[in-house]
Design a protein around this motif. Structure first.
Motif, PDB file in Angstrom:
ATOM      1  N   ASP A  55       0.847  -1.183   0.000  1.00  0.00           N
ATOM      2  CA  ASP A  55       0.000   0.000   0.000  1.00  0.00           C
ATOM      3  C   ASP A  55       0.890   1.244   0.000  1.00  0.00           C
ATOM      4  O   ASP A  55       2.119   1.142  -0.061  1.00  0.00           O
TER       5      ASP A  55
ATOM      6  N   SER B 253      -6.504  -0.907   2.802  1.00  0.00           N
ATOM      7  CA  SER B 253      -6.868  -1.348   1.459  1.00  0.00           C
ATOM      8  C   SER B 253      -6.373  -0.291   0.484  1.00  0.00           C
ATOM      9  O   SER B 253      -6.715   0.880   0.613  1.00  0.00           O
TER      10      SER B 253
ATOM     11  N   GLY C 242      -7.041   0.381  -2.647  1.00  0.00           N
ATOM     12  CA  GLY C 242      -8.052   1.023  -3.473  1.00  0.00           C
ATOM     13  C   GLY C 242      -7.970   0.685  -4.949  1.00  0.00           C
ATOM     14  O   GLY C 242      -7.025   0.055  -5.432  1.00  0.00           O
ATOM     15  N   TYR C 243      -8.986   1.136  -5.669  1.00  0.00           N
ATOM     16  CA  TYR C 243      -9.149   0.812  -7.084  1.00  0.00           C
ATOM     17  C   TYR C 243      -7.990   1.336  -7.930  1.00  0.00           C
ATOM     18  O   TYR C 243      -7.423   0.601  -8.727  1.00  0.00           O
ATOM     19  N   GLU C 244      -7.655   2.617  -7.777  1.00  0.00           N
ATOM     20  CA  GLU C 244      -6.588   3.214  -8.601  1.00  0.00           C
ATOM     21  C   GLU C 244      -5.267   2.481  -8.393  1.00  0.00           C
ATOM     22  O   GLU C 244      -4.559   2.160  -9.351  1.00  0.00           O
ATOM     23  N   TRP C 245      -4.938   2.202  -7.158  1.00  0.00           N
ATOM     24  CA  TRP C 245      -3.711   1.473  -6.824  1.00  0.00           C
ATOM     25  C   TRP C 245      -3.702   0.107  -7.524  1.00  0.00           C
ATOM     26  O   TRP C 245      -2.702  -0.296  -8.115  1.00  0.00           O
ATOM     27  N   ASN C 246      -4.834  -0.600  -7.453  1.00  0.00           N
ATOM     28  CA  ASN C 246      -4.926  -1.914  -8.097  1.00  0.00           C
ATOM     29  C   ASN C 246      -4.785  -1.810  -9.610  1.00  0.00           C
ATOM     30  O   ASN C 246      -4.169  -2.678 -10.233  1.00  0.00           O
ATOM     31  N   GLN C 247      -5.335  -0.765 -10.219  1.00  0.00           N
ATOM     32  CA  GLN C 247      -5.182  -0.557 -11.663  1.00  0.00           C
ATOM     33  C   GLN C 247      -3.710  -0.341 -12.015  1.00  0.00           C
ATOM     34  O   GLN C 247      -3.213  -0.872 -12.999  1.00  0.00           O
ATOM     35  N   TRP C 248      -3.025   0.468 -11.228  1.00  0.00           N
ATOM     36  CA  TRP C 248      -1.599   0.728 -11.460  1.00  0.00           C
ATOM     37  C   TRP C 248      -0.797  -0.559 -11.305  1.00  0.00           C
ATOM     38  O   TRP C 248       0.127  -0.822 -12.069  1.00  0.00           O
TER      39      TRP C 248
ATOM     40  N   GLN D 250      -1.830  -3.623 -11.790  1.00  0.00           N
ATOM     41  CA  GLN D 250      -2.096  -4.479 -12.952  1.00  0.00           C
ATOM     42  C   GLN D 250      -1.345  -3.994 -14.184  1.00  0.00           C
ATOM     43  O   GLN D 250      -0.943  -4.792 -15.029  1.00  0.00           O
TER      44      GLN D 250
END
Length: 185
Positions: A80, A108, A110-116, A118
């Motif tokens: 994180d 958590s 978050g969405y933006e972090w997970n997109q980055w 990926q």
């Protein structure tokens, strides 16, 4: 005779057209092989801040080193955003460093972090002391406004850029400035 003259004129016209076409100054060129854009090498880990590489007697240097280290991140590797701050622990007041280390991996991302993550992205931060007015510096305490620019990109493309401003409180511990408090504005 007229037929022979017309044939000669036609032949000369054809030769002139061919020669003119060959010596044309047109900017068209033969197709060139396509080159692929160079790829950026992405690190697999980020180093912890080494306090011996900065002038810890200068609160500006400490503030910039803290901000650049804390906000440079590897979303696919770091659990994180707290991981960057943990890497900057060398310039944190000991209690704050301990508190931050205890938070790594507990939130958590978050969405933006997970997109980055990926996309295989890296968040690269640059920092500068901002010109906004802060309380006066004393021998034991200093305040700094720091403007951070985060550039998000992966090995082949730019993804995003964002800016944020931090208000840092630094304390002088045995002649070395340490970040004791941060507020993201």
């Amino acid at each position: 005779m007229i037929r022979r003259a017309l044939t000669s004129v036609a032949a000369l016209s054809l030769v002139a057209a061919v020669v003119a076409g060959c010596s044309s100054s047109s900017q068209e060129s033969a197709p060139q092989p396509t080159e692929t854009a160079p790829t950026k090498v992405m690190p697999s880990t980020l180093p912890a801040l080494d306090a011996s590489t900065i002038d810890t007697s200068d609160p500006d240097a400490v503030a910039i080193a803290f901000a650049e280290t804390s906000y440079t991140l590897l979303p696919g590797v770091d659990p994180d955003m707290n991981a960057g701050m943990a890497r900057a622990a060398a310039v944190l007041e000991p209690k704050l460093a301990s508190d931050i280390r205890g938070q790594v991996g507990r939130s958590s991302p978050g969405y933006e972090w997970n997109q980055w993550a990926q996309a295989g992205a890296m968040v690269d931060a640059t920092a500068a002391i901002d010109t906004q007015e802060v309380p006066p510096q004393t021998d034991r305490e200093a305040y700094r406004m720091v403007r951070v620019t985060q550039t998000v990109e992966n090995s082949t493309r730019f993804i995003a850029q964002r800016q944020l401003v931090l208000l840092l409180t630094l304390v002088n511990i045995d002649g070395e400035w340490k970040v004791s408090r941060l507020t993201q504005l």
